[in-house]
Write an enzyme that holds these catalytic residues in place. Structure first.
Site, mmCIF file in Angstrom:
data_model
loop_
_atom_site.group_PDB
_atom_site.id
_atom_site.type_symbol
_atom_site.label_atom_id
_atom_site.label_comp_id
_atom_site.label_asym_id
_atom_site.label_seq_id
_atom_site.Cartn_x
_atom_site.Cartn_y
_atom_site.Cartn_z
ATOM 1 C CG HIS A 150 -52.269 94.084 68.656
ATOM 2 N ND1 HIS A 150 -51.956 92.748 68.542
ATOM 3 C CD2 HIS A 150 -51.796 94.686 67.522
ATOM 4 C CE1 HIS A 150 -51.325 92.547 67.402
ATOM 5 N NE2 HIS A 150 -51.225 93.693 66.755
ATOM 6 C CG ASP B 94 -50.109 90.684 64.037
ATOM 7 O OD1 ASP B 94 -49.924 91.254 62.944
ATOM 8 O OD2 ASP B 94 -49.866 91.231 65.123
#
Length: 456
Positions: A278, A329
């Site tokens: 991220h 994810d």
């Protein structure tokens, strides 16, 4: 998992890192590419024809397989990352080694259908729901390893340390775990290392064991070094969620007087085998620390949009020296072509300027640098000696028809989707043929059945 016999694939069009080449024969043996022959206008005798544009197999560098059960249900109403997390915890509570195996097998089969040949599974769901270890302490991790093998894709199991529910200025070990988090924790980093050291993978071509620190909020600073040492001793990849939420940054500044990135740098976590996932909310100093250390960055644009996290500084990170990879994810969708496209298009929205990456650079993020982040520098290119992992995208679907052949990379990134993947070859084995999984029959039914089992 590697095919022991020899096979030849004829690629109607092949993306060879920087350009599209028509008519390429790829010879494979023992799971690797043994020869790449250009200027082959027709399939050689006995060759399997892959019509369309063939890319190196794609790498999903960040996955939480059980999140696949959340698709659609978490789109009801409004909220934040933290309200989404409550729904995720409820799903985690219901999993057993058996139900997790079924769900992960179906989720990994979906990845194969999307052209993904390797997955990085960020695994922290270790124990029973009260925190008691199973009779086999690695039962959940072994379920994931088996699931990937049965779905025909490679896995790097990033076994994750998770010790606290958040940073705390009054408790040096961090805030106590919540009831839902008990099954994530081994208690200490040393106990984590003892458990994960018992994991074995019979076929390293198919499965690798790496390490992960969940986040600075879930692992006290003094517990990070043993994880880094474990990974260093094995030359294994090390991943960490980093600065996904501003709340994490604020808490870290309050408790440690520094950003999460600076905290990691000060504890020796950053480096070429480390990947920050991220990395959404960074300071200029953070970007320099990540880039100068050679730490990779895994962007997950669909999840970052879905959870309203924000747009990470991918361009600045890459310019600073951080290799970029991509992940699905939370599996709101499983489509690495969409993730590649989204990284560019999100940056266009932020800057109001087009063309931050070429299509070739985006494909490398979806393949070569993703594989490297998972401990496989020998994957992600169609070259002699590399792993024989291939993904073929149709050039005659309603999304891709009409583009000139030399723009095949641009067509794949900016027009195609996972639905256009026709073939997936892993280790020389034809895992997806003409859009049909050859190892897991009826993948949609397998997904539906595995998810329904969590609601009974």
């Amino acid at each position: 998992m590697s095919a022991t016999g020899a096979a030849t694939y004829w690629l109607e069009h092949a993306w060879l890192d920087t350009y599209v080449e028509p008519g390429v024969a790829v010879e494979t043996a023992h799971g690797r590419i043994t020869a790449v022959r250009k200027q082959t206008p027709a399939p050689p005798p006995g060759a399997v024809a892959l019509r369309g544009l063939t890319l190196p197999g794609m790498a999903n560098a960040h996955s939480h397989a059980f999140h696949r059960a959340l698709r659609s249900e978490v789109q009801v109403g409004s909220g934040t990352f933290w309200t989404w997390r409550d729904a995720m915890y409820r799903a985690a509570e219901r999993l057993t080694p058996e139900t997790y195996h079924a769900l992960a097998r179906a989720a990994y089969a979906e990845m194969a259908l999307a052209g993904i040949t390797a997955v990085g599974e960020f695994h922290y769901l270790h124990h029973q729901d009260d925190g008691t270890p199973y009779a086999d302490p690695n039962a959940m991790g072994e379920a994931l390893l088996a699931a990937a093998a049965e779905a025909g894709i490679r896995i790097t199991l990033l076994d994750t340390l998770y010790l606290s529910s958040g940073l705390s200025s009054t408790e040096p070990g961090g805030a106590p775990l919540t009831r839902q988090q008990l099954r994530f924790s081994d208690g200490t980093a040393d106990a984590w290392a003892q458990r994960v050291s018992a994991l074995r993978t019979p076929d390293p071509d198919q499965a690798l064991i790496g390490a992960a620190i969940h986040s600075v909020r879930a692992v006290p600073a003094d517990q990070m070094a043993p994880v880094a040492a474990w990974a260093e001793s094995r030359q294994a990849p090390l991943h960490i969620h980093l600065s996904e939420q501003t709340a994490e940054n604020d808490a870290c500044l309050d408790v440690h007087g520094r950003t999460p990135t600076r905290l990691l740098a000060d504890h020796g976590i950053l480096g070429p085998r480390t990947t920050a996932v991220h990395a959404t909310h960074l300071t200029d100093e953070d970007i320099d620390l990540i880039g100068n250390s050679g730490t990779g960055t895994c962007m997950c644009p669909t999840t970052e949009r879905d959870l309203a996290d924000g747009i990470g500084p991918a361009v600045a990170l890459e310019r600073a020296g951080s290799p970029l990879s991509l992940g699905s994810d939370s599996h709101a969708v499983v489509d690495l072509l969409e993730e590649a496209r989204a990284m560019e298009l999100d940056e266009r929205l932020r800057t109001r300027r087009r063309g931050h990456w070429t299509a070739a650079a985006l494909l490398r993020a979806a393949s070569e640098t993703g594989h490297a982040a998972l401990g496989r520098p020998d994957a992600g290119r169609i070259e002699q000696g590399m792993l024989a992992d291939l993904t073929t995208v149709a050039l005659d679907s309603v999304r891709t028809a009409g583009a000139r052949d030399r723009f095949g990379a641009e067509t794949a990134v900016f027009a195609a989707s996972a639905a256009d993947v026709r073939h997936t070859v892993v280790g020389g084995r034809h895992v997806v043929r003409d859009g049909v999984h050859t190892l897991v029959p009826e993948v949609p039914a397998a997904l539906a059945e595995a998810i329904a089992a969590l609601h009974t």
